[in-house]
Write an enzyme that holds these catalytic residues in place. Structure first.
Site, PDB file in Angstrom:
ATOM      1  N   CYS A 291      -3.713   1.949  -7.778  1.00  0.00           N
ATOM      2  CA  CYS A 291      -2.979   2.727  -6.771  1.00  0.00           C
ATOM      3  C   CYS A 291      -3.927   3.171  -5.657  1.00  0.00           C
ATOM      4  O   CYS A 291      -4.768   4.057  -5.854  1.00  0.00           O
ATOM      5  CB  CYS A 291      -2.327   3.941  -7.451  1.00  0.00           C
ATOM      6  SG  CYS A 291      -1.615   5.133  -6.296  1.00  0.00           S
TER       7      CYS A 291
ATOM      8  N   CYS B 194      -3.719   6.821  -4.575  1.00  0.00           N
ATOM      9  CA  CYS B 194      -4.356   7.681  -5.580  1.00  0.00           C
ATOM     10  C   CYS B 194      -5.848   7.817  -5.298  1.00  0.00           C
ATOM     11  O   CYS B 194      -6.436   8.892  -5.492  1.00  0.00           O
ATOM     12  CB  CYS B 194      -4.161   7.109  -6.981  1.00  0.00           C
ATOM     13  SG  CYS B 194      -2.435   7.002  -7.525  1.00  0.00           S
TER      14      CYS B 194
END
Length: 326
Positions: A79, A82
């Site tokens: 991700c 993230c």
């Protein structure tokens, strides 16, 4: 481990209330102990960011949330957002100096936790305070927004739950005392009775819960947890077996009927519609007089007890009630 949240659709969590009362004593005791030991009882800044999985969630999140707001960072290696958000959260967790604890959860390795929190996409950030799970934001938020959110979280934890966070010693070695090792708050004289009452409430034994809370209050009339528990148990007793559709229909057909509106407000509150319950009764106060008006006012005060005096919705409703009365 299922996140422990509000016990009845957003009304109140008695376990959280009990944890809140214990949290303040525990935090103060831990800080005093740290001061006596020259910081030896404090955690290190490195301990403010931890990795959590399904096996450690109960210990590292639920239990520690009675001492400090735990911020949950749901992330994954693949991700990209993230990778932008997580370093900001980690830096802020250290900067907030023990007022929050950051728990990082890899969703690929902890699918059950992801499902239990109802997460549809990552990054996703939640908090757990005194056992209650609260959604904060989703996506790679900006630092200013994150700071504002953390400030609000810290304020709620302190004002509503008495949770003041962890003592931090910059010179402490990582791996300071855990929640399990921290000195426990001394047991109160009514803890066994309160635990039994809460278990009865969870089991649906409403009469037993009411009796247990009344027994505590007979010895200590101002006991906050017993007052709150009794208000909740009596609320559940009143709505037990009622048909929601019928209650709402009768309330809509009889806007001036005090009892119909009182019953509907009870159902609103049990359903988590706090502002609807308050607004309904305040409007009824305006439409009624004499004994009916007094009955509505008293029920509204009882519902304030269920929600909690420090809740901003109660504060606003109190002002609205004063305007309606005077």
């Amino acid at each position: 481990m299922q996140p422990r949240n509000m016990s009845m659709s957003g009304v109140v969590d008695l376990a959280a209330v009990k944890a809140a009362q214990e949290a303040k004593a525990k935090a103060e005791q831990a800080r005093a102990e740290a001061a006596r030991q020259g910081g030896g009882g404090a955690v290190s800044p490195a301990d403010l960011v931890i990795d959590v999985d399904e096996a450690s969630f109960e210990r590292d999140v639920l239990q520690r949330s009675a001492e400090v707001p735990v911020v949950l960072d749901f992330w994954a290696e693949w991700c990209q957002p993230c990778k932008q958000l997580s370093p900001v959260l980690e830096r802020l967790a250290v900067e907030y100096e023990g007022r929050v604890l950051l728990a990082k959860i890899d969703v690929d390795a902890n699918q059950m936790l992801m499902q239990q929190f109802g997460i549809q996409g990552i990054p996703a950030v939640f908090a757990v305070v005194a056992g209650q799970a609260l959604p904060l934001f989703q996506g790679a938020a900006g630092e200013a927004q994150i700071r504002q959110t953390l400030d609000q979280l810290v304020a709620v934890a302190e004002q509503r739950f008495g949770i003041t966070g962890l003592a931090v010693d910059p010179d402490a070695e990582p791996g300071g005392p855990t929640a399990e090792q921290a000195p426990a708050a001394p047991a109160g004289p009514h803890d066994a009775a309160l635990d039994a009452a809460a278990q009865a409430l969870d089991a649906g034994d409403l009469s037993g819960a009411v009796r247990a809370y009344k027994n505590v209050l007979s010895d200590d009339p101002g006991h906050p947890e017993a007052k709150l528990g009794l208000a909740q148990a009596e609320l559940f007793q009143r709505v037990q077996g009622l048909d929601l559709a019928q209650v709402r229909k009768e309330a809509a057909e009889k806007p001036g009927d005090a009892q119909a509106q009182i019953t509907a407000a009870d159902m609103d509150l049990v359903g988590g519609h706090v502002e609807d319950a308050f607004g309904r009764l305040i409007d009824t106060v305006k439409r009624t007089a004499g004994d009916d008006r007094d009955a509505v006012r008293l029920r509204l005060l009882e519902l304030f007890e269920v929600v909690g005096a420090d809740d901003p919705r109660v504060t606003a409703a109190r002002r609205a009630l004063a305007r309606a009365l005077f």
